[in-house]
Design a protein around this motif. Structure first.
Motif, PDB file in Angstrom:
ATOM      1  N   ASN A 108     -32.138 -13.498  14.487  1.00  0.00           N
ATOM      2  CA  ASN A 108     -31.721 -14.572  13.575  1.00  0.00           C
ATOM      3  C   ASN A 108     -32.472 -15.874  13.842  1.00  0.00           C
ATOM      4  O   ASN A 108     -31.975 -16.962  13.513  1.00  0.00           O
ATOM      5  CB  ASN A 108     -30.208 -14.779  13.630  1.00  0.00           C
ATOM      6  CG  ASN A 108     -29.501 -13.857  12.639  1.00  0.00           C
ATOM      7  OD1 ASN A 108     -30.131 -13.313  11.730  1.00  0.00           O
ATOM      8  ND2 ASN A 108     -28.202 -13.692  12.803  1.00  0.00           N
ATOM      9  N   HIS A 148     -28.512 -14.541  17.197  1.00  0.00           N
ATOM     10  CA  HIS A 148     -29.091 -13.523  18.082  1.00  0.00           C
ATOM     11  C   HIS A 148     -30.603 -13.452  17.865  1.00  0.00           C
ATOM     12  O   HIS A 148     -31.156 -14.173  17.019  1.00  0.00           O
ATOM     13  CB  HIS A 148     -28.401 -12.179  17.892  1.00  0.00           C
ATOM     14  CG  HIS A 148     -28.466 -11.653  16.489  1.00  0.00           C
ATOM     15  ND1 HIS A 148     -29.632 -11.220  15.924  1.00  0.00           N
ATOM     16  CD2 HIS A 148     -27.506 -11.517  15.527  1.00  0.00           C
ATOM     17  CE1 HIS A 148     -29.405 -10.816  14.696  1.00  0.00           C
ATOM     18  NE2 HIS A 148     -28.119 -10.997  14.419  1.00  0.00           N
ATOM     19  N   ASP A 206     -29.883 -17.442   8.113  1.00  0.00           N
ATOM     20  CA  ASP A 206     -28.681 -16.663   8.422  1.00  0.00           C
ATOM     21  C   ASP A 206     -27.599 -17.474   9.141  1.00  0.00           C
ATOM     22  O   ASP A 206     -27.386 -17.341  10.350  1.00  0.00           O
ATOM     23  CB  ASP A 206     -28.998 -15.393   9.233  1.00  0.00           C
ATOM     24  CG  ASP A 206     -27.805 -14.433   9.218  1.00  0.00           C
ATOM     25  OD1 ASP A 206     -26.753 -14.811   8.659  1.00  0.00           O
ATOM     26  OD2 ASP A 206     -27.919 -13.330   9.771  1.00  0.00           O
TER      27      ASP A 206
END
Ligand SMILES: Nc1ncnc2c1ncn2[C@@H]1O[C@H](COP(=O)(O)OP(=O)(O)O)[C@@H](O)[C@H]1O
Ligand SMILES: [Mg+2]
Length: 297
Positions: free
Chosen positions: A163, A160, A186
């Motif tokens: 990230n 997202h 991440d």
């Protein structure tokens, strides 16, 4: 068999600061013998988010994709992962949502779910605007395409707008001082890390690992009018056709790798950190995605 990955023992006196971004418990620390900060992340209970981070990092290394360094780590008897900070040497991270807020009219940077304006097209347009030199924009777009292919390979459904990001000079402001795309970070939401062994067993027995992957919903959208994002694999299927210059090079590079390297990476997770079924599922997932990606070029 290669040695298991080492495990870093984080000492209580190394802890610096809690990290409030993201959704899980974590903190920054610094080993006095090291000049860099690291982020200790606890996995959510009953998940393999810590081993997923490490396997993803190793897969990125094999592909030569820029990424934050990750180690398996323990703190006060709890297992987790540790990620090396890349926001150093006068550099700071500017998240994807900030870039899109500046470059896409009406973009809501706070929207956490169903942010369908977080499309590849908008991200690439944002990069064209944010970098003064076309070569810098092109490099950032190629690198982001590499991250999308990494996500497709490891089944990361969580790319997202917080990230990924750009590195900027710490004293920069707004669009000023942006340097380049930050390393990938991440990768906790990948490799079937949320499944319990019973479900893994069922998927494996019924030969449905591919079905699991294809049903996954990614956080990068293809078009703004979609209700849900395509799976990371489907995103790359479409992107290879629409942006061949950006996506073909990394998929071609992947196709040259011998897939046995993926099971070797999974084997290096220490024995009691990952169950037999979690390993089998993760390897099958990597093989499935690898096979699908190879067919795209
Ligand atoms: N390697 C890194 N260097 C600098 N900042 C980072 C790094 N990794 C994560 N961060 C920052 O910490 C935040 C939370 O980390 P992340 O790994 O995304 O955790 P979560 O899984 O909880 O979302 C990120 O959104 C980013 O702002
Ligand atoms: Mg995150």
């Amino acid at each position: 068999m290669a040695d298991p990955h080492p495990i870093v023992e984080v000492k209580p006196e190394w802890v610096i600061d809690r990290e409030d971004m993201g959704t899980k418990t974590k903190f920054w620390y610094r080993d006095p013998d090291d000049d860099v900060n690291w982020l200790f992340k606890y996995p959510r209970s009953d998940t393999g988010e810590h081993w997923a981070e490490k396997i993803a990092e190793e897969v990125a290394s094999v592909l030569g994709i820029r990424h934050a360094k990750v180690e398996l780590a323990e703190f006060e008897g709890d297992r987790g992962s540790a990620t090396e900070s890349f926001a150093r040497g006068g550099r700071a991270l500017c998240h994807g949502n900030e870039l899109l807020e500046w470059t896409v009219g009406g973009y809501d940077p706070k929207k956490k779910f169903h942010q369908s304006e977080h499309t590849l097209a908008n991200i690439f347009a944002g990069m064209d605007r944010v970098f003064e030199k076309p070569e810098a924009a092109s490099r950032a777009k190629h690198t982001l395409a590499e991250y999308a292919v990494l996500d497709a390979l490891i089944g990361n459904t969580d790319r997202h707008h917080e990230n990924w990001g750009l590195l900027r000079q710490r004293e920069g402001n707004g669009l000023r001082g942006i340097l380049f795309l930050a390393p990938s970070f991440d990768h906790a939401t990948s490799l079937g890390r949320e499944l319990l062994d019973e479900r893994r067993n069922r998927f494996l027995k019924e030969n449905r690992v591919g079905g699991y992957v294809e049903k996954g919903r990614g956080a990068i959208y293809w078009s703004e009018d979609e209700r849900r994002g395509p799976s990371p694999l489907e995103l790359v299927r479409r992107a290879v056709r629409t942006y061949p210059d950006l996506f073909r090079p990394v998929v071609l590079k992947l196709a040259e790798i011998n897939e046995s390297v993926f099971s070797e990476i999974v084997e290096r997770i220490p024995p009691d950190w990952m169950t037999f079924l979690a390993r089998e599922f993760a390897v099958k997932l990597l093989y499935y995605n690898y096979g699908q990606l190879k067919e795209m070029v």
